[in-house]
Design a protein around this motif. Structure first.
Motif, PDB file in Angstrom:
ATOM      1  N   UNK A 182      52.923  33.500 -21.610  1.00 58.35           N
ATOM      2  CA  UNK A 182      53.859  32.972 -20.737  1.00 58.35           C
ATOM      3  C   UNK A 182      53.574  33.245 -19.322  1.00 58.35           C
ATOM      4  N   UNK A 183      53.106  34.413 -19.206  1.00 54.75           N
ATOM      5  CA  UNK A 183      52.808  34.907 -17.772  1.00 54.75           C
ATOM      6  C   UNK A 183      51.676  35.467 -17.545  1.00 54.75           C
ATOM      7  N   UNK A 184      51.076  35.204 -16.294  1.00 56.79           N
ATOM      8  CA  UNK A 184      49.853  36.076 -15.880  1.00 56.79           C
ATOM      9  C   UNK A 184      50.121  36.493 -14.434  1.00 56.79           C
ATOM     10  N   UNK A 185      49.799  37.774 -14.324  1.00 60.80           N
ATOM     11  CA  UNK A 185      50.184  38.256 -13.267  1.00 60.80           C
ATOM     12  C   UNK A 185      49.024  39.376 -12.632  1.00 60.80           C
ATOM     13  N   UNK A 189      42.628  53.500 -15.228  1.00 59.08           N
ATOM     14  CA  UNK A 189      41.718  52.972 -16.111  1.00 59.08           C
ATOM     15  C   UNK A 189      42.178  52.525 -17.540  1.00 59.08           C
ATOM     16  N   UNK A 190      43.507  53.193 -18.128  1.00 64.37           N
ATOM     17  CA  UNK A 190      43.943  52.758 -19.343  1.00 64.37           C
ATOM     18  C   UNK A 190      44.246  51.188 -19.578  1.00 64.37           C
ATOM     19  N   UNK A 191      44.032  50.705 -20.747  1.00 66.00           N
ATOM     20  CA  UNK A 191      44.822  49.443 -20.986  1.00 66.00           C
ATOM     21  C   UNK A 191      46.190  49.836 -21.643  1.00 66.00           C
ATOM     22  N   UNK A 192      47.326  49.221 -20.822  1.00 68.77           N
ATOM     23  CA  UNK A 192      48.305  49.531 -21.243  1.00 68.77           C
ATOM     24  C   UNK A 192      49.272  48.389 -21.834  1.00 68.77           C
ATOM     25  N   UNK A 213      50.589  43.281 -21.571  1.00 68.69           N
ATOM     26  CA  UNK A 213      49.315  44.160 -21.477  1.00 68.69           C
ATOM     27  C   UNK A 213      48.923  44.098 -20.174  1.00 68.69           C
ATOM     28  N   UNK A 214      48.494  45.331 -19.850  1.00 71.08           N
ATOM     29  CA  UNK A 214      47.903  45.479 -18.485  1.00 71.08           C
ATOM     30  C   UNK A 214      46.368  45.887 -18.539  1.00 71.08           C
ATOM     31  N   UNK A 215      45.473  45.081 -18.159  1.00 73.59           N
ATOM     32  CA  UNK A 215      44.217  45.353 -18.196  1.00 73.59           C
ATOM     33  C   UNK A 215      43.252  45.421 -16.801  1.00 73.59           C
ATOM     34  N   UNK A 216      42.940  46.839 -16.687  1.00 72.05           N
ATOM     35  CA  UNK A 216      42.306  47.009 -15.357  1.00 72.05           C
ATOM     36  C   UNK A 216      41.060  46.329 -15.094  1.00 72.05           C
ATOM     37  N   UNK A 217      40.681  46.064 -13.804  1.00 71.07           N
ATOM     38  CA  UNK A 217      39.668  45.275 -13.428  1.00 71.07           C
ATOM     39  C   UNK A 217      39.082  45.856 -12.341  1.00 71.07           C
ATOM     40  N   UNK A 218      37.578  45.559 -12.123  1.00 75.04           N
ATOM     41  CA  UNK A 218      37.039  46.334 -10.802  1.00 75.04           C
ATOM     42  C   UNK A 218      35.667  46.210 -11.185  1.00 75.04           C
ATOM     43  N   UNK A 219      34.892  47.139 -10.164  1.00 76.08           N
ATOM     44  CA  UNK A 219      33.503  47.187 -10.294  1.00 76.08           C
ATOM     45  C   UNK A 219      32.984  48.565 -10.386  1.00 76.08           C
ATOM     46  N   UNK A 220      32.051  48.850 -11.159  1.00 76.08           N
ATOM     47  CA  UNK A 220      31.283  50.337 -11.114  1.00 76.08           C
ATOM     48  C   UNK A 220      32.410  51.359 -11.381  1.00 76.08           C
ATOM     49  N   UNK A 221      33.478  51.016 -12.445  1.00 78.33           N
ATOM     50  CA  UNK A 221      34.369  51.890 -12.993  1.00 78.33           C
ATOM     51  C   UNK A 221      35.485  51.942 -11.869  1.00 78.33           C
ATOM     52  N   UNK A 222      35.591  51.347 -10.934  1.00 74.66           N
ATOM     53  CA  UNK A 222      36.586  51.612  -9.805  1.00 74.66           C
ATOM     54  C   UNK A 222      37.490  50.391 -10.089  1.00 74.66           C
ATOM     55  N   UNK A 277      40.159  47.911  -9.049  1.00 72.09           N
ATOM     56  CA  UNK A 277      40.573  47.278  -8.013  1.00 72.09           C
ATOM     57  C   UNK A 277      42.067  46.618  -8.167  1.00 72.09           C
ATOM     58  N   UNK A 278      42.287  45.933  -9.368  1.00 71.05           N
ATOM     59  CA  UNK A 278      43.252  45.460  -9.733  1.00 71.05           C
ATOM     60  C   UNK A 278      43.893  45.499 -11.114  1.00 71.05           C
ATOM     61  N   UNK A 279      45.037  45.187 -11.530  1.00 68.83           N
ATOM     62  CA  UNK A 279      45.328  45.251 -12.823  1.00 68.83           C
ATOM     63  C   UNK A 279      45.675  43.510 -13.118  1.00 68.83           C
ATOM     64  N   UNK A 280      45.173  43.098 -14.336  1.00 68.56           N
ATOM     65  CA  UNK A 280      45.777  41.805 -14.623  1.00 68.56           C
ATOM     66  C   UNK A 280      46.608  41.857 -15.708  1.00 68.56           C
TER      67      UNK A 280
END
Length: 539
Positions: free
Chosen positions: A3-6, A63-66, A80-89, A91-94
């Protein structure tokens, strides 16, 4: 369905900020990109509300999926929070959120239905066991009060299950009104309730509380234009002195409850270890009693009813006796309550009535003058709509003239379901059967009802008769009963007469009949026959 994406980013100052908020529910809850972009959780949810979310975001940026469940504006979301970034860093949570409000409500409703009684909405036995586990961990001592409604089955039999449900609801309300803040009330069976009292309650405090419950339950019930009464019996067990496990504690309270019921009902009993032995003996006795009835191991004794003025016998009362093949004579005070609680009383009543009628006819066939024979009937039987028909069939089967049968019912029995009892008694009287109220004065003593009962005899309980010479109040009560009965043209029988002086008192106050050891104890049929041989005509 999502229902929501942020999206959540982490600013240079270390604060969390929203960069996007989209979805079909975004507009409805006021969380759109336009409204929240660049804002912190504190600015969106307030200082207190943001703490929960910030904790989750911190985990996400590590770095955890929460995944978590949370509430907002009356809705329940699973996010559900999914970490997103480059080279293990990171940068944002989707974040993706699903509105599970309907599911949560349904689940909550199902859980409530599973743990609560549908009639009273009280927590049920399953909930009790669950709660007791928590109570044991939280309290060093607590009390279980097990309460059972006495003879509740009679209500269902007499009025139907709809009326029975109303009575259960009424009793639940009465019990709820007496359950303290430290306690909780459960309905654990058809007519069974349990109250838990958390904390250190002394036996004296528990007894005071239990006595209040017993008094409240015994108040009159007004339903469908009728008035009747229900009483309650109570068994008490305490943690940890009686048991340390929840199931054992409930069992102890149940054993104490059965002890109360077997010792007269409307009582409170604290559990004692020796009750286990007594309870097991009672269970064994129930099976033995069923066998005794089926194998004709019971017998009838007869106690003469004597005319106070002439001293002649004017009828008799049939009393059941049980000689156990191993335990010897067992008191009626011991096996009658068992019969009543287990439902065996119906078969027992049938056996006594049939045997008494058969014996009476045997004496008549032998040439003895007919004597009216009185038979005690339980509350369950007198409230049955078909009871008069049952009596008619037994009289027909044994060939006994209805004039020579008397049906005795206790005062409490007729007060439980007055209108049906009156109808049954009227039907019996129409057959030609005589009627009496036994143990008068020991129950509700609703004297106004005497005018309505189609009875011939009033039997005054021996508790009053024995005190007429030593207790002025007992003497006055007996006098008043005799006068009242005379006003209603009802003859009085005094029970438990053992002394000539008591008989003199009864004679002086114009009591009609008496029973008691002064003339004869209850005797077997062959001894009773010797009294009959002395009489030439029916009085």
């Amino acid at each position: 369905m999502i229902n929501l994406v942020f999206k959540v980013i982490k600013a240079e100052d270390g604060s969390f900020r929203y960069s996007m908020f989209e979805g079909r529910l975004a507009q409805g809850i006021g969380l759109t990109t336009k409204n929240v972009k660049g804002r912190t959780p504190e600015e969106v949810f307030g200082s207190d509300g943001s703490l929960f979310y910030k904790d989750k975001y911190s985990l996400g940026f590590s770095g955890e999926v929460v995944s978590y469940k949370h509430y907002y504006q009356g809705r329940t979301f699973y996010t559900t929070l999914s970490p997103a970034g480059i080279s293990g860093n990171v940068e944002e949570l989707i974040g993706s959120a699903v509105d599970i409000t309907t599911y949560e409500e349904a689940t909550s409703k199902i859980e409530h239905m599973a743990s609560h009684d549908p009639l009273t909405d009280l927590p049920n036995r399953m909930k009790l066991h669950s709660d007791l586990s928590v109570i044991i961990e939280s309290f060093s001592s607590f009390t279980v009060i097990f309460c059972n409604l006495d003879r509740f089955k009679y209500v269902n039999d007499a009025f139907g299950h709809f009326a029975g449900d109303q009575v259960i609801q009424m009793m639940a309300e009465r019990l709820s009104s007496l359950t303290p803040e430290s306690g909780r009330l459960y309905r654990v069976g058809g007519d069974e309730f349990i109250i838990t009292l958390c904390g250190d309650y002394s036996p004296r405090e528990v007894r005071t509380h239990g006595d209040q419950i017993i008094r409240k339950l015994s108040l009159p019930i007004h339903s469908f234009g009728k008035q009747f009464f229900i009483t309650g019996s109570i068994g008490v067990a305490q943690y940890p002195s009686d048991a340390s496990k929840s199931t054992d504690l409930i069992m102890c309270a149940d054993v104490a409850l059965q002890y109360s019921k077997m010792n007269g009902r409307q009582l409170l009993s604290f559990y004692k270890p020796e009750m286990n032995r007594d309870y097991n003996q009672l269970l064994s006795l129930e099976g033995d009693l069923r066998e005794a009835i089926s194998k004709n191991q019971l017998s009838l004794y007869y106690q003469p009813k004597v005319d106070v003025r002439t001293g002649y016998i004017s009828g008799m009362e049939a009393l059941v006796r049980w000689k156990h093949p191993e335990k010897g004579m067992i008191s009626p005070g011991e096996f009658i309550p068992i019969a009543e609680e287990t439902g065996v009383i119906t078969q027992l009543d049938d056996w006594v009535l049939r045997e008494a009628c058969k014996q009476s006819q045997v004496w008549i066939d032998r040439g003895y003058a007919p004597e009216r024979i009185a038979v005690n009937v339980s509350a369950r039987e007198i409230q049955r709509r078909d009871y008069a028909e049952k009596v008619r069939n037994i009289l027909s089967e044994t060939l006994l003239d209805p004039r020579y049968l008397e049906i005795e019912v206790t005062e409490d029995s007729v007060m439980q379901n007055t209108e049906q009892c009156i109808r049954t008694m009227q039907d019996l009287r129409a057959l030609g059967v005589s009627l009496s109220i036994d143990d008068f004065g020991t129950g509700y003593s609703s004297l106004s009802y005497l005018r309505e009962f189609p009875i011939h005899y009033l039997k005054i309980d021996q508790a009053f008769i024995k005190g007429v010479l030593t207790e002025p109040s007992d003497a006055e009560i007996v006098k008043a009963m005799i006068q009242l009965a005379d006003a209603f043209q009802i003859e009085v029988v005094a029970e438990g007469v053992e002394r000539e002086e008591v008989l003199g008192f009864l004679r002086e106050n114009e009591c009609s009949y008496y029973q008691g050891y002064h003339f004869s104890k209850p005797v077997p049929a062959e001894e009773m026959e010797s009294y009959l041989s002395k009489k030439e005509k029916y009085q």
